[in-house]
Motif scaffolding. Sequence first.
Motif, short mmCIF file in Angstrom:
data_model
loop_
_atom_site.label_atom_id
_atom_site.label_comp_id
_atom_site.label_asym_id
_atom_site.label_seq_id
_atom_site.Cartn_x
_atom_site.Cartn_y
_atom_site.Cartn_z
N ALA A 37 0.94 -1.12 -0.01
CA ALA A 37 0.11 -0.03 -0.01
C ALA A 37 0.88 1.29 0.02
O ALA A 37 1.90 1.19 0.68
N LYS A 38 0.59 2.29 -0.88
CA LYS A 38 1.32 3.52 -0.88
C LYS A 38 0.30 4.71 -0.40
O LYS A 38 -0.59 4.75 -1.33
N VAL A 39 0.21 5.57 0.56
CA VAL A 39 -0.93 6.19 0.77
C VAL A 39 -0.22 7.79 0.64
O VAL A 39 0.93 8.13 1.14
N ILE A 40 -0.85 8.38 0.24
CA ILE A 40 -0.62 9.88 0.31
C ILE A 40 -1.75 10.71 1.22
O ILE A 40 -2.88 10.59 1.07
N ILE A 41 -1.20 11.44 2.17
CA ILE A 41 -2.06 12.22 2.89
C ILE A 41 -1.85 13.76 2.87
O ILE A 41 -0.70 14.21 2.90
N LYS A 42 -2.71 14.65 2.36
CA LYS A 42 -2.68 15.91 2.31
C LYS A 42 -3.76 16.74 3.30
O LYS A 42 -4.55 16.32 3.49
N ARG B 203 3.21 23.01 -0.11
CA ARG B 203 2.22 22.15 1.04
C ARG B 203 2.86 20.77 1.28
O ARG B 203 3.15 20.02 0.30
N ILE B 204 2.99 20.58 2.44
CA ILE B 204 3.73 19.30 2.99
C ILE B 204 2.57 18.53 3.63
O ILE B 204 1.82 18.72 4.47
N GLY B 205 2.73 17.10 2.91
CA GLY B 205 1.92 16.26 3.42
C GLY B 205 2.66 15.00 3.81
O GLY B 205 3.98 14.82 4.01
N LYS B 206 2.26 13.81 4.00
CA LYS B 206 2.88 12.68 4.43
C LYS B 206 2.70 11.37 3.30
O LYS B 206 1.66 11.60 2.46
N TYR B 207 3.66 10.94 3.05
CA TYR B 207 3.54 9.78 2.28
C TYR B 207 4.06 8.09 3.11
O TYR B 207 4.94 8.09 3.71
N ILE B 208 3.11 7.30 2.97
CA ILE B 208 3.24 6.14 3.88
C ILE B 208 3.30 4.81 2.82
O ILE B 208 2.41 4.73 2.25
N GLU B 209 4.02 4.16 3.20
CA GLU B 209 4.18 2.77 2.44
C GLU B 209 4.04 1.56 3.83
O GLU B 209 4.73 1.81 4.73
N PHE B 210 3.47 0.57 3.25
CA PHE B 210 3.35 -0.67 4.11
C PHE B 210 3.03 -2.03 3.35
O PHE B 210 2.43 -1.75 2.22
N ASP B 211 2.92 -3.08 3.82
CA ASP B 211 2.69 -4.42 3.35
C ASP B 211 1.53 -4.66 4.07
O ASP B 211 1.15 -4.53 5.37
N ILE B 212 0.45 -5.55 3.45
CA ILE B 212 -0.61 -6.14 4.00
C ILE B 212 -0.75 -7.61 3.55
O ILE B 212 -0.69 -7.95 2.55
N LEU B 213 -0.45 -8.18 4.89
CA LEU B 213 -0.67 -9.65 4.52
C LEU B 213 -1.96 -10.35 4.50
O LEU B 213 -2.44 -10.75 5.23
N ASN C 183 -5.50 12.56 9.96
CA ASN C 183 -6.50 13.21 11.00
C ASN C 183 -7.67 13.70 10.14
O ASN C 183 -7.55 14.80 9.21
N PRO C 184 -8.88 13.24 10.17
CA PRO C 184 -9.99 13.16 9.43
C PRO C 184 -10.61 14.55 9.40
O PRO C 184 -11.04 14.97 8.31
N ILE C 185 -10.26 15.25 10.57
CA ILE C 185 -10.87 16.75 10.67
C ILE C 185 -9.93 17.81 9.53
O ILE C 185 -10.52 18.68 8.79
N MET C 186 -8.66 17.50 9.40
CA MET C 186 -7.90 18.41 8.36
C MET C 186 -7.22 17.69 7.27
O MET C 186 -6.64 18.59 6.57
N ILE D 284 -7.16 24.59 4.53
CA ILE D 284 -6.39 24.31 5.82
C ILE D 284 -5.15 24.95 5.55
O ILE D 284 -4.25 24.54 4.62
N LEU D 285 -4.50 25.95 6.06
CA LEU D 285 -3.32 26.64 5.90
C LEU D 285 -2.16 25.45 6.30
O LEU D 285 -2.29 24.60 6.95
N ASP D 286 -1.11 25.66 5.64
CA ASP D 286 0.22 25.11 5.90
C ASP D 286 1.23 25.82 6.44
O ASP D 286 1.98 26.06 5.42
N PRO D 287 1.48 26.32 7.54
CA PRO D 287 2.46 26.91 7.99
C PRO D 287 3.81 26.66 7.92
O PRO D 287 4.80 26.86 7.51
#
Lengths: 83, 83
Positions: free
Chosen positions: A4-9, A38-48, A69-72, A14-17
Amino acid sequence: MFKAKVIIKRRPSILDPQGKAVEKGAQHLGLTNIRNTRIGKYIEFDILSDNRQEAEKEVNDYCKKLLANPIMEDYEFTLEEVK
Amino acid sequence: MFKAKVIIKRRPSILDPQGKAVEKGAQHLGLTNIRNTRIGKYIEFDILSDNRQEAEKEVNDYCKKLLANPIMEDYEFTLEEVK
């Protein structure tokens, strides 16, 4: 197994200080054409799991409960089967 | 103008304690099929240039000087022309 490759923005409204701060640094270094960082997260993991539907559910749960964070933030992901 | 999308990952040989911690949380929540979580950054920005080569150089400079830690991280990016 799936990879899985996830991008979170942050949501666009919402401002990005952190992004603003890094961009200011860029201007000081002479990189003057850069805008709207704008800086977000990139997350990788395996799923068995060999079941795509089950794997998707697990990725959604992981994102909703821990990674994003589901709010932002919004997230999107891809699932790639690995043999 | 170009839109740049950058992914920054820790090198595979470098441990990711944050990923490990979040994954432990997942196990506690019953998401037991998740392994090898690695957390990186996803960064988006615009480049006010119509010259792809010039834009690429600016992205590389931005990554090397500010966004990525060259000792621990690798980066990759895509550039998409925006009219």
